[in-house]
Design a protein around this motif. Sequence first.
Motif, short mmCIF file in Angstrom:
data_model
loop_
_atom_site.label_atom_id
_atom_site.label_comp_id
_atom_site.label_asym_id
_atom_site.label_seq_id
_atom_site.Cartn_x
_atom_site.Cartn_y
_atom_site.Cartn_z
N ASP A 28 0.73 -1.13 -0.03
CA ASP A 28 0.03 -0.04 0.04
C ASP A 28 0.98 1.22 0.07
OD1 ASP A 28 -2.22 -1.70 0.07
OD2 ASP A 28 -2.51 -1.61 2.28
N SER A 29 2.04 1.18 0.78
CA SER A 29 3.08 2.28 0.91
C SER A 29 3.36 2.52 -0.54
CB SER A 29 3.96 2.17 1.89
OG SER A 29 4.81 3.19 1.76
N GLN A 30 3.89 1.68 -1.39
CA GLN A 30 4.60 1.68 -2.66
C GLN A 30 3.51 2.00 -3.55
OE1 GLN A 30 5.94 -2.48 -2.94
NE2 GLN A 30 7.97 -1.76 -2.15
N LYS A 31 2.37 1.73 -3.50
CA LYS A 31 1.19 1.89 -4.55
C LYS A 31 0.76 3.70 -4.46
CE LYS A 31 -1.26 -2.34 -4.65
NZ LYS A 31 -2.53 -2.98 -4.40
N LYS A 32 1.36 4.30 -3.45
CA LYS A 32 1.05 5.74 -3.22
C LYS A 32 1.61 6.55 -4.18
CE LYS A 32 0.15 5.77 1.91
NZ LYS A 32 0.74 6.24 3.12
N TYR A 33 3.11 6.10 -4.49
CA TYR A 33 3.83 6.90 -5.62
C TYR A 33 3.79 6.04 -7.00
CZ TYR A 33 5.62 8.61 -1.12
OH TYR A 33 5.75 9.11 0.03
N HIS A 34 3.10 4.93 -6.99
CA HIS A 34 3.27 4.10 -8.21
C HIS A 34 2.60 4.85 -9.49
CE1 HIS A 34 1.85 1.08 -11.02
NE2 HIS A 34 3.35 0.72 -10.95
N ASN A 35 1.53 5.36 -9.30
CA ASN A 35 0.77 6.14 -10.57
C ASN A 35 1.56 7.22 -10.94
OD1 ASN A 35 -1.37 4.43 -10.63
ND2 ASN A 35 -2.51 5.67 -9.28
N HIS A 36 2.50 7.90 -10.12
CA HIS A 36 3.14 8.99 -10.22
C HIS A 36 4.55 8.76 -10.97
CE1 HIS A 36 4.81 13.00 -9.86
NE2 HIS A 36 6.24 12.47 -9.74
N ASN A 37 5.09 7.59 -10.65
CA ASN A 37 6.35 7.36 -11.05
C ASN A 37 6.40 6.05 -12.29
OD1 ASN A 37 7.87 8.93 -9.51
ND2 ASN A 37 7.87 7.46 -7.96
N LYS A 38 5.03 5.40 -12.46
CA LYS A 38 4.78 4.28 -13.39
C LYS A 38 5.62 4.55 -14.85
CE LYS A 38 0.69 3.38 -15.25
NZ LYS A 38 -0.52 2.81 -15.33
N GLU A 39 5.24 5.38 -15.39
CA GLU A 39 5.76 5.60 -16.85
C GLU A 39 7.18 5.81 -16.87
OE1 GLU A 39 1.36 6.57 -17.01
OE2 GLU A 39 2.93 7.32 -15.69
N ARG A 40 7.98 6.69 -15.96
CA ARG A 40 9.33 6.78 -15.64
C ARG A 40 10.11 5.52 -15.32
NH1 ARG A 40 11.66 8.90 -10.22
NH2 ARG A 40 11.10 6.71 -9.79
N ASP A 41 9.50 4.71 -14.34
CA ASP A 41 10.16 3.27 -14.18
C ASP A 41 10.19 2.46 -15.31
OD1 ASP A 41 10.33 4.59 -11.54
OD2 ASP A 41 8.90 3.49 -10.42
N LEU A 42 9.09 2.35 -15.89
CA LEU A 42 8.96 1.47 -17.11
C LEU A 42 9.68 1.68 -18.16
CD1 LEU A 42 4.90 0.79 -17.89
CD2 LEU A 42 6.80 -0.94 -17.72
N ALA A 43 10.07 3.24 -18.56
CA ALA A 43 11.00 3.78 -19.39
C ALA A 43 12.28 3.36 -19.00
CB ALA A 43 10.83 5.10 -19.58
N ILE A 44 12.70 3.60 -17.67
CA ILE A 44 14.17 3.20 -17.33
C ILE A 44 14.20 1.72 -17.38
CG2 ILE A 44 15.49 3.04 -15.19
CD1 ILE A 44 14.25 5.59 -14.30
N LEU A 45 13.44 0.87 -16.95
CA LEU A 45 13.63 -0.62 -16.93
C LEU A 45 13.63 -0.86 -18.36
CD1 LEU A 45 11.40 -1.74 -14.26
CD2 LEU A 45 13.89 -1.93 -14.34
N ALA A 46 12.87 -0.34 -19.45
CA ALA A 46 12.84 -0.91 -20.80
C ALA A 46 14.16 -0.42 -21.57
CB ALA A 46 11.62 -0.27 -21.41
#
Length: 356
Positions: free
Chosen positions: A179-197
Amino acid sequence: MKNENFAKEQETQLTLKLRTLMKDLPPFSEIYFRGIEPNTSVKTRIAYAFDLRIFFYFITNELDPFFGQKIQDLVVGDLDKISSIDIEKFLEFLSFYSLPNYKDPDTFIAYTNSNTGKARKLSSVRAFYKYFFKKKMIITNPAILVDMPKNKEKPITRLEVDEVANLLDLVESGEELTDSQKKYHNHNKERDLAILALLLGTGIRVSECVGLDLDHFNFENNSFKITRKGGNETILYFSEEVANLLKDYIAVREAITPYPGNEKAFFLSMQRKRIGVSAIQKLIKKYSTIITPLKNISPHKLRSTYGTNLYRETGDIYLVADVLGHKDVNTTKKHYAAISEDQKRSAAKVVKLRED
């Protein structure tokens, strides 16, 4: 910090760090670091400085002829007073020791070393002796007489194909996050996907990733410019799949007002500044621990994943070396030669001498 000068600014900071470290070394060490400067990166020289700092701490705190002497009082001729047996004692010392924190000399930090760590430090001492011996400033080279500690070859830790897919799916959905991680997930989702990709799709180093600027990308031919170790620039290419995830992130990034001085940085942190190496390491650990808890996945392991997949697809070790930015193809062979053995074993099963 001006984004267009990120690489230069980073180089300056590392140079200042090296100069701070050199204050803990004998004055004649300056000759060595000046001599190797044209053929080494500042990060390499910093690693040498740390290793030599430990060596001279050992010399002045553990060897009788130098016990109690200040490191700064040592002269180049003192290197001739150190024997190969003394250097072997140094390797044993490295198993467990305490050393003053170079940022705060009043505090000590305890360290341990495996054979890998010992081998690296012996390599640094060898290079140091070799330089002064070659320059005829010393008459002996005891370091060359010391055997290198044996290292066990470690298998390459990497993500399998299904694990890569699961990792990206997890970042996209966020379903298994706390639940704690999900708080920031929507904000960082696109960035994190781009970094990993980008890491998984190109094999770039995490240090190369954090240095990317917006104007380093060309989506007309899906290419981008990076600054390699040592400061050389090169152009790499990414797939359409990676391009789509990068574009998704750019659309989100355009709505963010970067912190002053970070306007050109491609990947931004939650503080709207250029993302750092530590932040990328943490986000990779966060997601990968869920997907494959038994593997300790780091940015370098994602690089290994890309290198493995590229070699399996092409069988071209020179291409892999070039794309990964290895100066010596033997480095690449060391990491990926085992895959050739897998392929050979597979080939042995293909040809049948008798029909079943």
